[in-house]
Scaffold this motif. Structure first.
Motif, PDB file in Angstrom:
ATOM      1  N   THR A 177      15.125  33.619  -8.744  1.00  0.00           N
ATOM      2  CA  THR A 177      16.196  33.226  -7.824  1.00  0.00           C
ATOM      3  C   THR A 177      16.090  31.722  -7.579  1.00  0.00           C
ATOM      4  O   THR A 177      15.209  31.262  -6.849  1.00  0.00           O
ATOM      5  CB  THR A 177      16.070  33.987  -6.479  1.00  0.00           C
ATOM      6  OG1 THR A 177      16.041  35.392  -6.766  1.00  0.00           O
ATOM      7  CG2 THR A 177      17.230  33.676  -5.557  1.00  0.00           C
ATOM      8  N   THR A 202      24.667  37.707 -10.491  1.00  0.00           N
ATOM      9  CA  THR A 202      23.305  37.934 -10.977  1.00  0.00           C
ATOM     10  C   THR A 202      23.380  38.243 -12.471  1.00  0.00           C
ATOM     11  O   THR A 202      24.234  39.007 -12.914  1.00  0.00           O
ATOM     12  CB  THR A 202      22.624  39.112 -10.248  1.00  0.00           C
ATOM     13  OG1 THR A 202      23.435  40.268 -10.407  1.00  0.00           O
ATOM     14  CG2 THR A 202      22.450  38.828  -8.782  1.00  0.00           C
ATOM     15  N   ARG A 212      21.004  34.459  -9.452  1.00  0.00           N
ATOM     16  CA  ARG A 212      19.758  35.095  -9.859  1.00  0.00           C
ATOM     17  C   ARG A 212      19.852  35.436 -11.340  1.00  0.00           C
ATOM     18  O   ARG A 212      20.943  35.713 -11.835  1.00  0.00           O
ATOM     19  CB  ARG A 212      19.611  36.392  -9.050  1.00  0.00           C
ATOM     20  CG  ARG A 212      18.235  36.973  -9.028  1.00  0.00           C
ATOM     21  CD  ARG A 212      18.268  38.246  -8.202  1.00  0.00           C
ATOM     22  NE  ARG A 212      18.506  39.387  -9.083  1.00  0.00           N
ATOM     23  CZ  ARG A 212      18.809  40.603  -8.645  1.00  0.00           C
ATOM     24  NH1 ARG A 212      18.943  40.847  -7.365  1.00  0.00           N
ATOM     25  NH2 ARG A 212      18.990  41.580  -9.497  1.00  0.00           N
TER      26      ARG A 212
END
Ligand code: ARG
Ligand code: ZN
Length: 475
Positions: free
Chosen positions: A128, A44, A96
């Protein structure tokens, strides 16, 4: 001439408005994300660029190469419709990632044409993608959004971002405001090229950065297109709207000038704007070639805003500037715009340099010598706000536009000039502008460059003037 820019009175109660979290993600997706927890770690993108003063500004995991912004603004209702297409490159695998966006309503996000899940979390637009983006890969994000843009209030109390005016909007973004009108990797670490397509009611003009690519009027609306091909930090982007008188010409150096002036400021602005080509030529002789293809000014009529901004290629003034302010914002094109700071703490590399440019201009144009300006400042008592904190360590975002950053920052350069002599001083300034052109610089790099260029040990000088609390002893 006043050596310090006008600064709005601080309103300490003002804090960055934080939106309530907007639940736009379907429950199933949200649950999936929550469940992903530890497994997703490392894939992420970070929610900030790592700036201690503005921890949520910018994002990690990718670099934006280009923004293509299509905006339509209704000056009567203050409604903005926007589409942003970001061409980016992943610096890590991304399941993400975040963009920065404050306020406004997002209606869709796609990543490489596939619909992506998204949610809002304060200034973070959390995206996402359907398929993870592989490390090193180019990808394209499209965000459709609309709403009534509102400025944020900076820690120093200034309005920042999309600021409505009586005939349009004054659009400035330092340090945070870009996210009030487009989704961005909102930190100067990330510089990008830009295309703008801005539609406004007929009779108004929309002025952005770089070169104008033309305008078209149909059905009572005019669309303006602009392009900035050189790397630009998001805070330097503008899309200022209003009733403007436009003046265009090309300088002998081939720089395309586009001035947009609110008719209410035209008379006061004219004598100063006339000097723009000679100011740019003077600065080019001093700092090296002008770093951009386009130049100009946007002179709005919004004096309550209380500051000007060095928007890339085309500084933005809240009212007719004086010559000192024109010299200051022009100098930022080299120092701040072309050579950008990596963290906001290094803001003296922008403001100290632009302020010292004012001193030098005065010195060479029949005004006070820089030494005289320095002496008048140095005479201020130890309790004066000038000595409240050191310029390269202002302590927080509240202080980045304070007197120590501007005036003591310029005093530091004056001390450097005295230590190395005029010839080496100019060599240092030019080497700084040339060596970091289109990129970034840090205070440590500047100190090293000054020592290398002059062959003198300067650590003590910089330590005293940039980092030591209180009024320095004169060397
Ligand atoms: N960089 C601008 C200048 O020196 C000042 C911007 C002030 N912005 C603010 N949010 N206080 O001309
Ligand atoms: Zn400045």
């Amino acid at each position: 001439m006043t050596p310090v820019r006008r600064q709005p009175a601080p309103a300490r109660s003002a804090v960055l408005r934080r939106e309530a979290v907007l639940a736009t993600v379907p429950v199933a997706v949200a649950a999936l994300l929550a469940a992903a927890g530890p497994a997703a770690a490392g894939t992420t993108g970070a929610s900030g660029a790592g700036d201690p003063y503005f921890p949520l500004s910018g994002n990690g995991g990718y670099h934006v190469g280009h923004y293509d912004l299509t905006l339509r603004y209704d000056t009567a209702t203050r409604h903005l419709d926007g589409k942003a297409v970001l061409t980016a490159r992943a610096t890590q695998r991304l399941t993400r990632f975040d963009l920065d966006l404050h306020g406004l309503k997002v209606t869709s996000v796609t990543v490489d044409r596939a619909a992506a899940a998204f949610r809002r979390d304060g200034q973070e637009l959390v995206v996402t993608p359907r398929h993870a983006v592989r490390a090193g890969r180019a990808f394209r994000v499209t965000v459709a959004y609309h709403g009534t843009p509102k400025p944020v209030t900076d820690p120093d109390g200034s309005p920042d971002g999309w600021i409505p005016t009586d005939d349009g909007a004054f659009v400035a973004g330092e340090p945070q405001g870009a996210m009030t009108w487009f989704p961005a990797n909102n930190h100067p670490r990330d510089k990008s090229s830009y295309d703008f397509t801005i539609t406004v009611p007929e009779g108004r003009a929309a002025v952005a950065n770089g070169v104008p690519l033309g305008q078209r009027t149909a059905h009572g609306r005019t669309t303006f297109r602009w392009r900035e091909t050189r790397p630009m930090a998001a805070y330097l982007a503008t899309a200022t709207i209003g009733r403007f008188k436009v003046e265009r010409y090309t300088t002998p150096d081939g720089i395309q000038v586009y001035n947009a002036v609110d008719p209410r400021e035209a008379r006061a602005a004219a004598p100063v704007l006339k000097k723009l080509p000679s100011v740019l030529a003077w600065e080019s002789r001093l700092f090296g070639p002008y770093p951009f293809r386009a130049a100009g000014a946007i002179v709005d009529h919004a004096p309550d805003i209380g500051y000007a901004l060095e928007t890339q290629t085309r500084p933005l003034y809240d009212s007719a500037p004086d010559i000192g302010t024109l010299v200051h914002e022009s100098a930022h094109q080299w120092f701040g715009d072309s050579v950008s700071p990596t963290v906001w703490k290094d803001i003296w590399l922008n403001e100290g340099f632009a302020t010292y440019a004012e001193w030098l201009y005065a010195e060479q144009h029949g005004g006070d010598s820089a030494q005289k300006t320095f002496d008048a400042l140095y005479a201020r008592p130890a309790g004066d706000e000038l000595w409240a904190y050191p310029p390269a360590d202002p302590g927080s975002g509240e202080n980045i536009f304070g007197t120590p950053v501007y005036a003591r920052g310029a005093m530091t350069l004056h001390q450097l000039r005295r230590a190395v002599g005029d010839r080496d001083f100019v060599r240092i300034l030019r080497a700084w502008a040339t060596g970091h052109r289109g990129g970034h610089g840090t205070t440590a790099q500047f100190v090293r460059l000054a020592e290398q260029t002059s062959g003198k040990p300067l650590h003590g000088l910089f330590h005293t003037w940039l980092y030591t609390k209180g009024k320095p002893d004169k060397a």
